[in-house]
Structures are given as C-alpha cells and as structure tokens.
Motif scaffolding. Structure first.
Motif, PDB file in Angstrom:
ATOM      1  N   PHE A 168       4.414 -46.850  46.943  1.00 15.73           N
ATOM      2  CA  PHE A 168       4.159 -45.914  45.847  1.00 15.73           C
ATOM      3  C   PHE A 168       4.644 -46.517  44.531  1.00 15.73           C
ATOM      4  CE2 PHE A 168       5.357 -42.091  43.310  1.00 15.73           C
ATOM      5  CZ  PHE A 168       4.086 -41.528  43.230  1.00 15.73           C
ATOM      6  N   GLY A 169       3.797 -46.457  43.502  1.00 15.38           N
ATOM      7  CA  GLY A 169       4.122 -47.036  42.203  1.00 15.38           C
ATOM      8  C   GLY A 169       3.490 -48.394  41.983  1.00 15.38           C
ATOM      9  N   GLN A 171       0.173 -51.348  43.127  1.00 15.20           N
ATOM     10  CA  GLN A 171      -1.127 -51.649  43.707  1.00 15.20           C
ATOM     11  C   GLN A 171      -1.197 -53.151  43.952  1.00 15.20           C
ATOM     12  OE1 GLN A 171      -4.453 -51.075  41.044  1.00 15.20           O
ATOM     13  NE2 GLN A 171      -3.252 -51.573  39.234  1.00 15.20           N
ATOM     14  N   ASP A 183       1.270 -49.834  39.237  1.00 19.63           N
ATOM     15  CA  ASP A 183       0.119 -48.936  39.168  1.00 19.63           C
ATOM     16  C   ASP A 183       0.335 -47.971  37.993  1.00 19.63           C
ATOM     17  OD1 ASP A 183      -2.339 -47.685  40.398  1.00 19.63           O
ATOM     18  OD2 ASP A 183      -0.967 -45.972  40.469  1.00 19.63           O
ATOM     19  N   GLU A 185      -0.895 -45.260  37.143  1.00 15.55           N
ATOM     20  CA  GLU A 185      -0.928 -43.826  37.428  1.00 15.55           C
ATOM     21  C   GLU A 185       0.361 -43.338  38.085  1.00 15.55           C
ATOM     22  OE1 GLU A 185      -3.993 -40.537  39.365  1.00 15.55           O
ATOM     23  OE2 GLU A 185      -4.158 -42.636  39.940  1.00 15.55           O
ATOM     24  N   THR A 186       0.914 -44.125  38.989  1.00 16.67           N
ATOM     25  CA  THR A 186       2.078 -43.657  39.768  1.00 16.67           C
ATOM     26  C   THR A 186       3.412 -44.292  39.358  1.00 16.67           C
ATOM     27  OG1 THR A 186       1.603 -45.344  41.465  1.00 16.67           O
ATOM     28  CG2 THR A 186       0.644 -43.153  41.779  1.00 16.67           C
ATOM     29  N   THR A 189       5.994 -42.068  37.562  1.00 18.92           N
ATOM     30  CA  THR A 189       6.700 -41.117  38.431  1.00 18.92           C
ATOM     31  C   THR A 189       7.937 -41.768  39.035  1.00 18.92           C
ATOM     32  OG1 THR A 189       4.631 -39.984  38.982  1.00 18.92           O
ATOM     33  CG2 THR A 189       6.498 -39.637  40.459  1.00 18.92           C
ATOM     34  N   LYS A 217       3.041 -35.891  44.901  1.00 23.71           N
ATOM     35  CA  LYS A 217       3.804 -36.783  45.762  1.00 23.71           C
ATOM     36  C   LYS A 217       2.904 -37.923  46.261  1.00 23.71           C
ATOM     37  CE  LYS A 217       3.063 -33.855  49.858  1.00 23.71           C
ATOM     38  NZ  LYS A 217       3.738 -33.028  50.878  1.00 23.71           N
ATOM     39  N   PRO A 218       3.471 -38.977  46.894  1.00 23.44           N
ATOM     40  CA  PRO A 218       2.668 -40.141  47.325  1.00 23.44           C
ATOM     41  C   PRO A 218       1.476 -39.786  48.199  1.00 23.44           C
ATOM     42  CG  PRO A 218       4.993 -40.673  47.467  1.00 23.44           C
ATOM     43  CD  PRO A 218       4.923 -39.219  47.095  1.00 23.44           C
ATOM     44  N   TYR A 220      -0.538 -37.457  48.049  1.00 21.42           N
ATOM     45  CA  TYR A 220      -1.666 -36.969  47.241  1.00 21.42           C
ATOM     46  C   TYR A 220      -2.637 -38.100  46.896  1.00 21.42           C
ATOM     47  CZ  TYR A 220      -4.097 -35.280  43.030  1.00 21.42           C
ATOM     48  OH  TYR A 220      -5.046 -34.944  42.103  1.00 21.42           O
ATOM     49  N   TYR A 221      -2.081 -39.311  46.757  1.00 15.06           N
ATOM     50  CA  TYR A 221      -2.910 -40.450  46.349  1.00 15.06           C
ATOM     51  C   TYR A 221      -3.554 -41.168  47.537  1.00 15.06           C
ATOM     52  CZ  TYR A 221      -0.500 -39.691  41.940  1.00 15.06           C
ATOM     53  OH  TYR A 221      -0.002 -39.128  40.792  1.00 15.06           O
ATOM     54  N   TRP A 239       7.676 -32.306  47.363  1.00 16.13           N
ATOM     55  CA  TRP A 239       8.322 -33.572  47.711  1.00 16.13           C
ATOM     56  C   TRP A 239       9.402 -33.362  48.763  1.00 16.13           C
ATOM     57  CZ3 TRP A 239       7.885 -38.543  45.210  1.00 16.13           C
ATOM     58  CH2 TRP A 239       6.896 -38.597  44.228  1.00 16.13           C
TER      59      TRP A 239
END
Length: 541
Positions: A168-169, A171, A183, A185-186, A189, A217-218, A220-221, A239
């Motif tokens: 998460f965070g 790519q 990333d 988008e994330t 966060t 939260k992760p 979701y992606y 979360w």
C-alpha cells in the motif's frame, strides 16, 4: 449358486512435472514421458493402461491429485502395475519413495517399473540399487531448493522487490517490475498515518480518524481480491488496527527493505514459517521513501513505548507517554488524574508517579511525584532556551554538543567492541563444533537424524549471532555520525524557537527520555532534579 465378481484391472502410467518447469497446460515434458511410458508398456505386451498425470507438482510432496487417485485405485485392487519414466517421477523424498516401492506396492501385489533407471520389482536384483538412487534424487531436490532460496535471497539483498503485489502506497515501476515507486493516490495516506502516529496517537485512534475523514483502506484499491468484504459503504473506511500497525512497522516506507519475512527451515516443509520482525534483516533499498528516516525511527520508539504504557483515560493528553523515567529505580512514571475538584482544569489535577512505588509501595521506591503542568512548563522552557542558543550562536552550540557526544560515544564504542569480540569468538567456536559434528557423522558416530537436528541448531545459532554482530556494527557506524545528528537536532530546535505550547509531536521528535528524581527540601525550599535527554545527543548541560 455362487458367482465370482470379475474386477477390471489396468496398468498405471504415471507422469509428473515439477512446478519449477511451469504448470500452464500440458507441457512437452509430459508428452515425452507419455511416449516413453506407452512404448515401455507395449514392449511388455501391456495394452490395457491408464495415464495418471500431475503437471506442476513438486516431487518432495506426495499430496498430488493424480498420484493420490492412483494410490486409491491400487488400494481398490484396480491397478496391477505402475510404470514411471524414472524414480524421481514417483518422488524425490527417499523415505516416502522407498516406503511406496518396498512396502506399499509389494503389499498390494503391484509391480513397479522405472524405465530409465532400469528398475523392475519383478527382478529382485535390479531393486538393490533403488534406495541409493532415491537418496540421490532427494539430494538433488535439496540442492535445487538451496539454489532457488539463495537466488531469491540474493535478489532481495540487492533491494529488489520480490512480491506479487506492491505494498500500500506504492506501485510497480512500469520499466522495472522489481522496483517500487510512490503511488500518487495512496502514498499521501501512508504519510498521514505516520504524522498521526508522530503525534502520539494509538492505532485505535488513528483508525477512528481515518474512518471519520472517509479515507479508504488498502482493500478498497484491490476490489478483485477484497471486493466481497466491501459490502457496505462504510466497509471501505473501516481500518483494522493490524493494518495500521503493519504500515507503521514496515521499513519500506523509509527506503529500507526486509530481506525475508518468511522462511522454510527445510525443503520438505510445505508452508513457510513467519520470521518475527525483531529477527528480520533490514537493508537500504533504492525504492522511493514515503517518510524520512527520522520520522520512521521516532514512530517505532513511540510504538514500543505505547505497548508498555497504557493511555490516559481522564481526558488529559499524556505528552510524555513512556518517556518519563524514575531516576532511582528506572521504571516508567505513570500518569494519574485526581477525580476531586473537577471544576479545575484536568492538567492541574494530573500528576506523574513512579510505577514501582505505586504498585509495590515504599519498601521498593519513593513517590517521585511531579505535577503535569509543572513538567510541561519546565520542558517547554528548556526547549526554548536551547533553541535560542542555536539561533544566537549555532557554532558554539554545535561545539558544546559534539564535545559531550564524543565522550559518550567513546564509552559506547569501547563496550560495543568488547561485545563484538565476544560474539566473533562464539561464531568461531560454533564453526569448530559443527566441523567436529560432521566428522563424527562421517565416522558414523552420530545418526543422520542427530546430525540433521544438531545441524539445524548450529545454523540457527550462527544466524542469530551473525545478525547480532551486524546490529552492533550498525550501532558503531551510527556513533561515528555524530556531526549529522547534532545538525539534525539543531535544525529541529530552530523550528521550535517560537512555540508557545508543548505538543506530543514536539516531545516525540526531540526528547529521548526524562529522568525525574525524588523531591528534596533544601533550606526550607522544595527542590526536584529533572534531567532531559535529547534525541541523538543526550543531556545538554
């Protein structure tokens, strides 16, 4: 009149291909095995046969679908002969392969043939060499396993990302799948979660804030994997604490890397064992850091302290959670709020007290009491004083701090060097003991089982000792970096020059610990010694 049931029987032609060779479709290797098995069966005049094929299954594991079906058919009396291309196609575990060939097949009156190895149970002379060939097959598997494991470890040690999905965070870099980039988008966060933790917030409170602000939260992606768990709209923002702690503990976010999170102790082991965080090897990587190293390290200290000290429930924000220490017994000072006189502000009713005294009484320690408002005022004044000194004469401040650090660092380096010498001797002694064990094994003074058990013990001991040596060397290297640390503290101080109120984030960024002594009365005046130890440099006199 009694009737006799006529049961159809056949010869089993068994083919297997390892996962290492690929498991998509039926490969040419399987086709080749089928051709060899068919030719052998027809040479023997056998035309009633059936194929059993496991494409993409390791030979060290006998829990293969077609193999198990063949075993079931043997037990049902349907199979009279089993033919494989060679012994390794049946399996690479010499104990289990031997059990099937020497016990199971004869018990069910099943003839076994391994074409390329010249094995035919109908000829007892050909079976004498079979156990040794099975042992060689297992050694081959063990060697392959070590090479694959070593290759993965080397790639991970080079900072290459070995996972299937980016954390998460991040790519995966389109130009290099083993490299991670932030990333857009994330990543914000992740940074926000670290900032909340830096303010002293626990996992539960961070989760509530993320929920209230509707931050996904992760899961979701990744709806393709977790979509079934996101039934309600609120599910996307709910979360879990373990998700937050997993993010906060991951060194990837400061630009470092866990070489291994799981490990197989033995190549026959089906599942990988979890390596505790404290035992994992961490190395620098070239992935994008989402937070700076100082922030990540500070958050780790906060998390460690929070696991030992309960949060305050009176409404007072405990800015010194886990930082206050008793100058006499070394235990943490606990926060308490007087429930009386509730018309007074909560900070005026709150005080800190030695935990040992609170739990065990005067026979073990004294009270070491200090009021929360007095402590906050004192710490704020000390920070402001040093900040003004930095602004007024930075060079003088640096000389003073570095002079203190050199004395402390010299003592620490001496202790570290002694520990390193002791550990290196332990490592050499462990190697000598292993060599002796191997010699005893070759002389058949110890059994194979004892050799394996003791080998595992020596390997684990060597791994732990090596990791401890690396940690001490890292600590020694950090001590050499005194100037950078002093500069970092000076920069942090300057930012706090104009503050009017002490915050949890400031305390966590600047202060390592505060020692509180027992109050004394001198010439009719109450005196209490408070020692503040700052990050990187310790106490500033």
């Amino acid at each position: 009149m009694q009737t006799t049931e006529i049961r159809e029987t056949w010869t089993a032609l068994y083919a297997r291909l390892s996962l290492d060779d690929g498991n998509v479709g039926e490969s040419m290797s399987i086709q080749s095995q089928k051709a060899i098995l068919t030719r052998k069966a027809e040479e023997l005049g056998i035309y009633n046969y059936r194929f059993y094929v496991d494409d993409g299954y390791s030979g060290t594991n006998f829990n293969r679908p077609s193999f198990q079906q063949m075993i079931a058919d043997i037990e049902a009396g349907k199979v009279t002969c089993v033919i494989t291309k060679d012994l390794s196609r049946l399996g690479r575990n010499y104990l289990e392969s031997g059990a099937y060939i020497e016990v199971f097949f004869p018990k069910h009156q099943v003839r076994y043939i391994a074409v390329n190895d010249g094995v035919d149970s109908a000829n007892s002379g050909e079976m004498d060499i079979t156990p040794f060939k099975n042992i060689l097959n297992e050694f081959y598997s063990r060697d392959v396993s070590k090479k694959v494991k070593s290759g993965k470890y080397i790639r991970a040690s080079q900072g290459k990302f070995m996972g299937t999905h980016a954390p998460f965070g991040y790519q995966k870099d389109p130009e290099d799948k083993n490299h991670l980039i932030a990333d857009e988008e994330t990543a914000p966060t992740v940074r926000y979660i670290f900032q909340l933790a830096l303010q002293g917030m626990g996992n539960n409170k961070i989760g509530k804030i993320l929920y209230e602000q509707k931050i996904p939260k992760p899961a979701y992606y990744k709806p393709e994997y977790f979509g079934k768990f996101l039934v309600k709209e609120d599910d996307a923002y709910n979360w879990k604490q373990e998700t937050i702690i997993r993010i906060l503990r991951n060194p990837l976010y400061k630009g470092y890397f866990w070489v291994q999170k799981y490990d197989k102790k033995h190549f026959k082991q089906e599942t990988r064992g979890y390596i505790p965080m404290s035992e994992r090897t961490i190395i620098p990587s070239d992935h994008d850091a989402l937070v700076d190293e100082h922030t990540w390290d500070t958050v780790q200290e906060i998390l460690d302290r929070h696991t030992k000290v309960k949060p305050c429930t009176s409404g007072y924000e405990n800015k010194f959670r886990g930082i206050l220490k008793c100058a006499d017994c070394g235990s943490t000072l606990m926060v308490h709020t007087d429930g009386r006189n509730k018309e007074k502000p909560v900070i005026e009713r709150t005080f800190y007290q030695c935990r040992i005294y609170r739990v065990r009484g005067t026979g073990f320690c004294s009270q070491h009491r200090i009021n929360a408002d007095d402590l906050e005022e004192l710490v704020l004044a000390d920070i402001q004083t040093h900040a003004k000194r930095v602004i007024k004469n930075r060079e003088k401040f640096m000389r003073k701090v570095l002079g203190q650090m050199d004395t402390t660092a010299a003592n620490n380096r001496e202790n570290i060097q002694k520990k390193l010498e002791k550990l290196e001797k332990k490592l050499l002694e462990s190697d000598r003991q292993f060599i002796k064990l191997y010699e005893d094994f070759t002389k058949q003074l110890v059994s194979e089982q004892q050799f394996r058990m003791l080998s595992t013990h020596f390997e684990q001991e060597k791994k732990e000792t090596t990791e401890e040596i690396e940690k001490l060397k890292t600590t020694a290297d950090n001590l050499k970096d005194s100037t950078c640390k002093a500069e970092q503290l000076a920069n942090e101080m300057v930012e706090c020059a104009e503050i009017k109120e002490l915050t949890t984030a400031i305390v966590n960024c600047l202060i390592e610990k505060i020692e509180v002594s027992e109050p004394q009365t001198i010439d009719g005046e109450k005196v209490q010694n408070i020692r503040i130890f700052y990050k990187f440099v310790g106490e500033i006199n």
